[in-house]
Design an enzyme around this catalytic site. Sequence first.
Site, short mmCIF file in Angstrom:
data_model
loop_
_atom_site.label_atom_id
_atom_site.label_comp_id
_atom_site.label_asym_id
_atom_site.label_seq_id
_atom_site.Cartn_x
_atom_site.Cartn_y
_atom_site.Cartn_z
N PRO A 10 0.80 -1.23 0.00
CA PRO A 10 0.00 0.00 0.00
C PRO A 10 0.83 1.28 0.00
O PRO A 10 1.84 1.37 0.70
CB PRO A 10 -0.80 -0.10 1.30
CG PRO A 10 -0.85 -1.55 1.62
CD PRO A 10 0.41 -2.15 1.08
N ASN A 11 0.39 2.22 -0.79
CA ASN A 11 0.95 3.57 -0.87
C ASN A 11 2.32 3.65 -1.54
O ASN A 11 2.93 4.72 -1.58
CB ASN A 11 1.03 4.22 0.53
CG ASN A 11 -0.33 4.33 1.17
OD1 ASN A 11 -1.25 4.90 0.58
ND2 ASN A 11 -0.50 3.77 2.36
N ARG A 18 5.19 10.83 -2.71
CA ARG A 18 4.77 10.49 -1.35
C ARG A 18 5.86 10.90 -0.35
O ARG A 18 6.95 10.30 -0.35
CB ARG A 18 4.54 8.98 -1.24
CG ARG A 18 4.15 8.55 0.15
CD ARG A 18 4.12 7.04 0.32
NE ARG A 18 3.78 6.70 1.69
CZ ARG A 18 3.93 5.49 2.22
NH1 ARG A 18 4.39 4.49 1.48
NH2 ARG A 18 3.62 5.28 3.47
N TYR A 23 10.71 9.21 1.82
CA TYR A 23 10.84 8.09 0.88
C TYR A 23 11.66 8.41 -0.37
O TYR A 23 11.88 7.53 -1.20
CB TYR A 23 9.44 7.59 0.48
CG TYR A 23 8.65 7.09 1.68
CD1 TYR A 23 9.08 5.98 2.39
CD2 TYR A 23 7.50 7.76 2.12
CE1 TYR A 23 8.38 5.52 3.50
CE2 TYR A 23 6.79 7.31 3.23
CZ TYR A 23 7.24 6.19 3.92
OH TYR A 23 6.56 5.75 5.02
N ASN A 74 8.47 -5.10 -0.47
CA ASN A 74 8.26 -3.99 0.45
C ASN A 74 6.77 -4.02 0.81
O ASN A 74 5.92 -3.64 0.00
CB ASN A 74 8.63 -2.65 -0.18
CG ASN A 74 8.51 -1.51 0.85
OD1 ASN A 74 7.84 -1.65 1.88
ND2 ASN A 74 9.14 -0.38 0.58
N ALA A 77 2.87 -0.62 5.02
CA ALA A 77 2.32 -0.74 6.37
C ALA A 77 1.83 -2.14 6.71
O ALA A 77 1.54 -2.45 7.87
CB ALA A 77 1.20 0.28 6.56
N GLU A 98 13.16 -8.60 2.23
CA GLU A 98 12.26 -7.50 2.61
C GLU A 98 13.03 -6.18 2.50
O GLU A 98 14.19 -6.10 2.89
CB GLU A 98 11.79 -7.71 4.05
CG GLU A 98 10.86 -6.60 4.56
CD GLU A 98 10.32 -6.91 5.96
OE1 GLU A 98 10.55 -8.04 6.47
OE2 GLU A 98 9.67 -6.01 6.53
N HIS A 100 12.69 -1.86 3.13
CA HIS A 100 12.00 -0.62 3.53
C HIS A 100 12.88 0.54 3.14
O HIS A 100 14.08 0.56 3.46
CB HIS A 100 11.73 -0.59 5.03
CG HIS A 100 10.78 -1.68 5.45
ND1 HIS A 100 9.42 -1.58 5.23
CD2 HIS A 100 11.00 -2.89 6.00
CE1 HIS A 100 8.85 -2.70 5.64
NE2 HIS A 100 9.78 -3.51 6.12
N ARG A 107 11.81 5.54 13.36
CA ARG A 107 10.51 6.18 13.22
C ARG A 107 9.57 5.76 14.36
O ARG A 107 10.03 5.36 15.42
CB ARG A 107 9.94 5.85 11.83
CG ARG A 107 10.87 6.31 10.70
CD ARG A 107 10.29 6.03 9.33
NE ARG A 107 9.05 6.79 9.12
CZ ARG A 107 8.19 6.52 8.14
NH1 ARG A 107 8.44 5.53 7.29
NH2 ARG A 107 7.09 7.25 8.01
C1 DQA Z 1 7.89 1.54 4.33
C2 DQA Z 1 7.83 1.72 5.84
C3 DQA Z 1 6.44 1.41 6.36
O1 DQA Z 1 6.39 1.57 7.76
C4 DQA Z 1 5.43 2.35 5.71
O2 DQA Z 1 4.11 2.03 6.15
C5 DQA Z 1 5.50 2.32 4.24
C6 DQA Z 1 6.83 2.38 3.62
C7 DQA Z 1 9.26 1.94 3.76
O3 DQA Z 1 9.55 1.53 2.64
O4 DQA Z 1 10.01 2.66 4.41
O5 DQA Z 1 4.51 2.34 3.54
O6 DQA Z 1 7.69 0.17 4.03
#
Ligand code: DQA
Length: 152
Positions: A10-11, A18, A23, A74, A77, A98, A100, A107
């Site tokens: 998501p996102n 974003r 990011y 990735n 959330a 994985e 991020h 954070r």
């Molecule tokens: C994320 C970190 C997550 O906590 C966040 O919800 C994201 C992006 C990152 O790539 O830093 O959507 O996965």
Amino acid sequence: MSAVLLLNGPNLGILGRREPEIYGTDTLADIEKAVAEEVAVKGWDVVSVQSDSEGDLVRAVHDHHDSTVGAIVNPGALMIAGWSLRDALASYSPPWIEVHLSNVWAREQFRHESVIAPLAGGVVVGLGSFGYRLAAKALLHLSEAATTGPRS
Ligand code: DQA
């Protein structure tokens, strides 16, 4: 042709605009290109799936199980409580990493634990979009190790 599954939750489809201070400014297309460049040395392709819905990601893991040599994930959330994604990855047998973009441990507290991390072959955190390149390199390394035996 062998392929790597690049899975973004998501996102992550709006990367570039974003919260760029967190990011970065690279878009998902930039990341797809970077990963494709890395894995091309092995003649691998990239299958990129981004979805804001957990079910779509679960389905992608199932659908690409037999056609991919590894995955870069990735979860966004879904790291926090994506139990069905976690279970799908538990039955994904190729190696996966994985990623991020942000340093989740620097954070909010709710980002300090990932439900999928215990299953990952490795985790890359806090290096921005470069982390995806590192994950791709890690998959190349793991694939090499699988054919030639473990090395440091
Ligand atoms: C994320 C970190 C997550 O906590 C966040 O919800 C994201 C992006 C990152 O790539 O830093 O959507 O996965």
